[in-house]
Write a protein that holds these residues in place. Structure first.
Motif, PDB file in Angstrom:
ATOM      1  N   GLY A  87      -1.505  -8.613   6.681  1.00 50.60           N
ATOM      2  CA  GLY A  87      -2.918  -9.336   6.880  1.00 50.60           C
ATOM      3  C   GLY A  87      -2.798 -10.638   6.667  1.00 50.60           C
ATOM      4  N   ASP A 137       2.272   2.503   3.085  1.00 50.88           N
ATOM      5  CA  ASP A 137       1.438   2.094   4.299  1.00 50.88           C
ATOM      6  C   ASP A 137       0.323   1.090   3.786  1.00 50.88           C
ATOM      7  N   GLU A 150       2.061  -2.304   3.350  1.00 47.42           N
ATOM      8  CA  GLU A 150       2.160  -2.870   4.571  1.00 47.42           C
ATOM      9  C   GLU A 150       1.286  -3.582   5.153  1.00 47.42           C
ATOM     10  N   ARG A 151       0.041  -2.969   5.083  1.00 44.49           N
ATOM     11  CA  ARG A 151      -1.275  -3.518   5.787  1.00 44.49           C
ATOM     12  C   ARG A 151      -1.417  -4.697   5.046  1.00 44.49           C
TER      13      ARG A 151
END
Length: 258
Positions: free
Chosen positions: A145, A137, A140-141
């Motif tokens: 971004g 996670d 993925e962030r």
């Protein structure tokens, strides 16, 4: 209030702190007085304020700060002695890399990083290592971004970045050339804690074109294993035979991302 103090603005007047925080001057005066009395702020001869030593005392208790730095210093010193370049130690804090220590050899290429400073994860060697071993996670962030483009050569395409993270996990090393500045190349490796998790990353930053990055790979990996042992980690398996730590070929066919 304390966030008003930055490397670019380490000193503030009382009115400057009030403007930064949006607090009334009377409230700012009271809070600044309390912080100064406790030692978090210090007042200079001109009446302005700067961060006090009490905060440094408290910060030194952070286990990922001073304790990790002290254990790693012998290995970092050896890296600087052998290479004459920059040796860095860093940890991940959410979506940023925080530099715990940096030593520089005489004549080493200038870098933008500083001790206790934050930087984007993807362009830096240590950041790319830390992101490669971060939870999915978190990865993925970062990929979702805005791209952290530092130079025209900085790799920002999510698909390519995913490949690079997979390559770091496969080889146990990250090579970032001309990603933060056009005159630097970083070679980084993971530092493992007692449970086997990656808790930090160590790197050498050299002048691009002045050294072949793959020659730095074994030195950085040896340092990373040494720091890991100091932290109580079990021996970390070396990459499979034939793995040199080179990054995969980019779209121009070169061995490292420039």
């Amino acid at each position: 209030m304390l966030e008003a103090f930055t490397p670019a603005a380490p000193v503030h007047t009382l009115s400057g702190i009030a403007r930064h925080t949006g607090l009334p001057l009377t409230t700012t005066h009271r809070l600044v007085g309390e912080l100064a009395q406790w030692g978090a702020l210090e007042r200079d001869a001109h009446g302005a304020y700067r961060i006090g030593l009490r905060l440094w005392e408290i910060a030194s208790l952070a286990p990922r700060g001073l304790g990790l730095r002290e254990l790693a210093l012998p290995q970092l010193s050896d890296l600087v002695h052998v290479t004459g370049e920059n040796a860095q130690l860093a940890v991940r804090e959410d979506l940023s890399v925080v530099f715990v220590e940096r030593l520089a050899g005489r004549g080493a290429v200038p870098v933008l990083t500083r001790v206790a400073g934050r930087f984007a994860l993807m362009p830096t060697g240590v950041g790319r290592v830390l992101l490669a071993y971060a939870p999915p996670d978190v990865q993925e962030r970062v990929l979702a971004g805005p791209p952290a483009r530092c130079t025209p050569e900085t790799v920002c395409e999510p698909a390519v970045l995913r490949q690079l993270l997979a390559e770091v996990r496969r080889t146990g090393v990250a090579i970032c050339e001309r990603q933060v500045t056009l005159d630097s190349v970083s070679v980084a490796a993971p530092v493992h804690g007692p449970g086997g998790d990656v808790v930090a990353a160590v790197s050498v930053v050299a002048r691009a074109g002045g050294v072949q990055p793959h020659t730095l790979v074994p030195l950085v990996q040896i340092a990373a294993r040494g720091i890991s042992r100091s932290l109580g980690a079990d021996p970390v398996p070396r990459p499979a035979a034939g793995v040199t730590g080179r990054a995969p070929a980019d779209r121009s066919g070169t061995a490292t991302h420039r």
